[in-house]
Write a protein that holds these residues in place. Sequence first.
Motif, PDB file in Angstrom:
ATOM      1  N   SER A   1      11.121-110.784 -74.658  1.00 56.99           N
ATOM      2  CA  SER A   1      10.666-110.690 -73.262  1.00 56.99           C
ATOM      3  C   SER A   1      11.636-109.858 -72.435  1.00 56.99           C
ATOM      4  O   SER A   1      12.853-110.083 -72.465  1.00 56.99           O
ATOM      5  N   GLY A   2      11.096-108.896 -71.707  1.00 57.89           N
ATOM      6  CA  GLY A   2      11.910-108.097 -70.807  1.00 57.89           C
ATOM      7  C   GLY A   2      12.879-107.147 -71.478  1.00 57.89           C
ATOM      8  O   GLY A   2      13.800-106.639 -70.832  1.00 57.89           O
ATOM      9  N   CYS A   3      12.696-106.869 -72.768  1.00 60.20           N
ATOM     10  CA  CYS A   3      13.618-105.986 -73.488  1.00 60.20           C
ATOM     11  C   CYS A   3      13.584-104.576 -72.898  1.00 60.20           C
ATOM     12  O   CYS A   3      12.517-103.986 -72.725  1.00 60.20           O
ATOM     13  N   LYS A   4      14.741-103.992 -72.627  1.00 62.71           N
ATOM     14  CA  LYS A   4      14.834-102.662 -72.045  1.00 62.71           C
ATOM     15  C   LYS A   4      14.749-101.555 -73.094  1.00 62.71           C
ATOM     16  O   LYS A   4      14.730-100.374 -72.753  1.00 62.71           O
ATOM     17  N   LEU A   5      14.717-101.946 -74.370  1.00 60.25           N
ATOM     18  CA  LEU A   5      14.613-100.959 -75.447  1.00 60.25           C
ATOM     19  C   LEU A   5      13.224-100.936 -76.062  1.00 60.25           C
ATOM     20  O   LEU A   5      13.022-100.354 -77.127  1.00 60.25           O
ATOM     21  N   SER A   6      12.256-101.563 -75.399  1.00 61.08           N
ATOM     22  CA  SER A   6      10.924-101.701 -75.990  1.00 61.08           C
ATOM     23  C   SER A   6      10.258-100.357 -76.266  1.00 61.08           C
ATOM     24  O   SER A   6       9.465-100.225 -77.197  1.00 61.08           O
ATOM     25  N   ALA A   7      10.572 -99.335 -75.492  1.00 63.25           N
ATOM     26  CA  ALA A   7       9.932 -98.030 -75.666  1.00 63.25           C
ATOM     27  C   ALA A   7      10.306 -97.373 -76.984  1.00 63.25           C
ATOM     28  O   ALA A   7       9.585 -96.492 -77.471  1.00 63.25           O
ATOM     29  N   THR A   8      11.415 -97.798 -77.576  1.00 60.01           N
ATOM     30  CA  THR A   8      11.842 -97.222 -78.850  1.00 60.01           C
ATOM     31  C   THR A   8      11.889 -98.267 -79.963  1.00 60.01           C
ATOM     32  O   THR A   8      12.542 -98.063 -80.989  1.00 60.01           O
ATOM     33  N   CYS A   9      11.189 -99.376 -79.773  1.00 61.19           N
ATOM     34  CA  CYS A   9      11.142-100.423 -80.795  1.00 61.19           C
ATOM     35  C   CYS A   9      10.399 -99.913 -82.028  1.00 61.19           C
ATOM     36  O   CYS A   9       9.420 -99.183 -81.920  1.00 61.19           O
ATOM     37  N   ARG A  10      10.839-100.322 -83.201  1.00 56.15           N
ATOM     38  CA  ARG A  10      10.249 -99.870 -84.445  1.00 56.15           C
ATOM     39  C   ARG A  10       9.375-100.921 -85.119  1.00 56.15           C
ATOM     40  O   ARG A  10       8.856-100.700 -86.208  1.00 56.15           O
ATOM     41  N   VAL A  11       9.215-102.056 -84.479  1.00 55.31           N
ATOM     42  CA  VAL A  11       8.488-103.164 -85.112  1.00 55.31           C
ATOM     43  C   VAL A  11       7.419-103.672 -84.155  1.00 55.31           C
ATOM     44  O   VAL A  11       7.681-103.873 -82.966  1.00 55.31           O
ATOM     45  N   CYS A  12       6.214-103.879 -84.661  1.00 51.82           N
ATOM     46  CA  CYS A  12       5.153-104.441 -83.822  1.00 51.82           C
ATOM     47  C   CYS A  12       5.458-105.899 -83.509  1.00 51.82           C
ATOM     48  O   CYS A  12       6.246-106.553 -84.209  1.00 51.82           O
ATOM     49  N   ARG A  13       4.830-106.446 -82.480  1.00 55.76           N
ATOM     50  CA  ARG A  13       5.137-107.801 -82.054  1.00 55.76           C
ATOM     51  C   ARG A  13       4.841-108.854 -83.118  1.00 55.76           C
ATOM     52  O   ARG A  13       5.667-109.744 -83.355  1.00 55.76           O
TER      53      ARG A  13
ATOM     54  N   GLU B   1       9.532 -95.632 -88.287  1.00 55.91           N
ATOM     55  CA  GLU B   1       9.296 -94.839 -87.091  1.00 55.91           C
ATOM     56  C   GLU B   1       9.095 -95.743 -85.873  1.00 55.91           C
ATOM     57  O   GLU B   1       8.818 -96.935 -85.994  1.00 55.91           O
ATOM     58  N   VAL B   2       9.202 -95.161 -84.689  1.00 56.84           N
ATOM     59  CA  VAL B   2       8.994 -95.904 -83.446  1.00 56.84           C
ATOM     60  C   VAL B   2       7.549 -96.389 -83.396  1.00 56.84           C
ATOM     61  O   VAL B   2       6.611 -95.648 -83.707  1.00 56.84           O
ATOM     62  N   PHE B   3       7.360 -97.651 -83.035  1.00 59.52           N
ATOM     63  CA  PHE B   3       6.023 -98.228 -82.956  1.00 59.52           C
ATOM     64  C   PHE B   3       5.277 -97.634 -81.768  1.00 59.52           C
ATOM     65  O   PHE B   3       5.743 -97.692 -80.630  1.00 59.52           O
ATOM     66  N   GLN B   4       4.108 -97.054 -82.041  1.00 59.71           N
ATOM     67  CA  GLN B   4       3.352 -96.340 -81.010  1.00 59.71           C
ATOM     68  C   GLN B   4       2.095 -97.092 -80.567  1.00 59.71           C
ATOM     69  O   GLN B   4       1.231 -96.516 -79.926  1.00 59.71           O
ATOM     70  N   GLY B   5       2.003 -98.359 -80.884  1.00 60.12           N
ATOM     71  CA  GLY B   5       0.796 -99.113 -80.548  1.00 60.12           C
ATOM     72  C   GLY B   5      -0.122 -99.228 -81.745  1.00 60.12           C
ATOM     73  O   GLY B   5       0.010 -98.494 -82.730  1.00 60.12           O
ATOM     74  N   CYS B   6      -1.076-100.137 -81.658  1.00 59.57           N
ATOM     75  CA  CYS B   6      -1.943-100.414 -82.800  1.00 59.57           C
ATOM     76  C   CYS B   6      -3.290-100.939 -82.298  1.00 59.57           C
ATOM     77  O   CYS B   6      -3.335-101.786 -81.407  1.00 59.57           O
ATOM     78  N   PRO B   7      -4.403-100.454 -82.886  1.00 60.98           N
ATOM     79  CA  PRO B   7      -5.720-100.925 -82.459  1.00 60.98           C
ATOM     80  C   PRO B   7      -6.213-102.159 -83.213  1.00 60.98           C
ATOM     81  O   PRO B   7      -7.386-102.504 -83.120  1.00 60.98           O
ATOM     82  N   ALA B   8      -5.311-102.805 -83.982  1.00 64.61           N
ATOM     83  CA  ALA B   8      -5.731-103.967 -84.765  1.00 64.61           C
ATOM     84  C   ALA B   8      -6.392-105.010 -83.875  1.00 64.61           C
ATOM     85  O   ALA B   8      -5.893-105.338 -82.797  1.00 64.61           O
ATOM     86  N   GLY B   9      -7.523-105.517 -84.330  1.00 67.48           N
ATOM     87  CA  GLY B   9      -8.282-106.494 -83.563  1.00 67.48           C
ATOM     88  C   GLY B   9      -9.327-105.861 -82.669  1.00 67.48           C
ATOM     89  O   GLY B   9     -10.234-106.546 -82.197  1.00 67.48           O
ATOM     90  N   HIS B  10      -9.189-104.552 -82.438  1.00 68.49           N
ATOM     91  CA  HIS B  10     -10.141-103.832 -81.586  1.00 68.49           C
ATOM     92  C   HIS B  10     -11.040-102.910 -82.407  1.00 68.49           C
ATOM     93  O   HIS B  10     -12.254-102.918 -82.238  1.00 68.49           O
TER      94      HIS B  10
END
Length: 374
Positions: A337-349, A278-287
């Motif tokens: 860096s600067g990827c224009k498809l980041s909003a639909t990326c499926r992998v965390c950094r 699924e599309v990566f929606q963010g993650c609270p890891a570390g927080h």
Amino acid sequence: MYQAIVSPQEDKFIAVRAGQQAAMQLPSAFYAELADLTDSDGVVPDWFGDAARQAWGIELADLPIRDVLMVRAPSVLPVTYSRASWEINKGCNFSCEHCYLEQRPFAGLPLPEKLRLLDMLRDMGVIWFEITGGEPLIDQDFVPAYQRAYAAGMMMEILTNGSRLYRDELLQTFVVNPPHKITVSMYGASPETADALTQTRGAFKSAYRGMVAAAGVGLPVEVTLIITKHNVEELGEMRAIVRDLGLPFKEYGSISPTYTGKGTTLATQVPGLIGKSEVFQGCPAGHTSFHVDPNGFATMCKVGRDNPISLIAESPQGLMRLPAIADAQMLRTGGCSGCKLSATCRVCRPMARVYQEAKAPLNHYCQHGMKEEP
């Protein structure tokens, strides 16, 4: 043995019961009432008894509160977390081709330090707690460590290959101290397939025996069907075996490089399952959550292991640095860096970096390398 846990979780107060999805969020005044009743050896009030009956189908009203509820005190530390995972040991009795751990040394903290670590997690407010490995059930200190965490009022999840689940000591431990969930990985529907993928003779027989034993005593087991090119033709049979045991299951087919950046595991990936996450929606890891390795070093998660913090040497205060460490690992660097498809990326950094370090083909993790579906 308590029937439910009442605990602070971040800025809320919750009531949960092992093995149950239903939970309650309590007003602060209701939590305070339960805490006061615990201190005064009171009984479960009617309002909580009614809620427990509705949520979990159990009768608790008017029972001594200390006998049936674990009411956890708020953390007094300057750093708090509600979730943690722990590699009790990286050692494993299987040698799976797809394993994300490049090396699996059988080593870790001695028992007194394990127990000290668990006490720190309790004092930080950890309630959702996952024990993994390697294979956690082969660690010589698993039972006392598990019992310590359970006694602290943690909702326990165990990630295992199931090969030791049939052992009486473990079954009895889990029956007396119920986990929230035991997640068993399944690698095939036949000895030939499972033993080949795990590179371990007898792997299928021992894992199946473990699942049967756990189901037989009513443990909350969920099976993860690990799909690789070696067992994909047996997927239907794997599903049938788990259904016959009456166990829920999910399917997992996203094979990653090792977390040290080696791409040899990718040879087991089923091509048709690449890029299906699924599309990566963010993650609270570390927080709000973190991971601890066998030697007591804390990182944001199992993947993002930069700048580990020794809980044994620094105590929980060391984790005050962790949010900034985690934020730095979530920045888009290098080819991202600067990827224009980041909003639909499926992998965390952190995971994307692992793929990049392994020089994996883009189609394993990046939209720029994925062909358009017909």
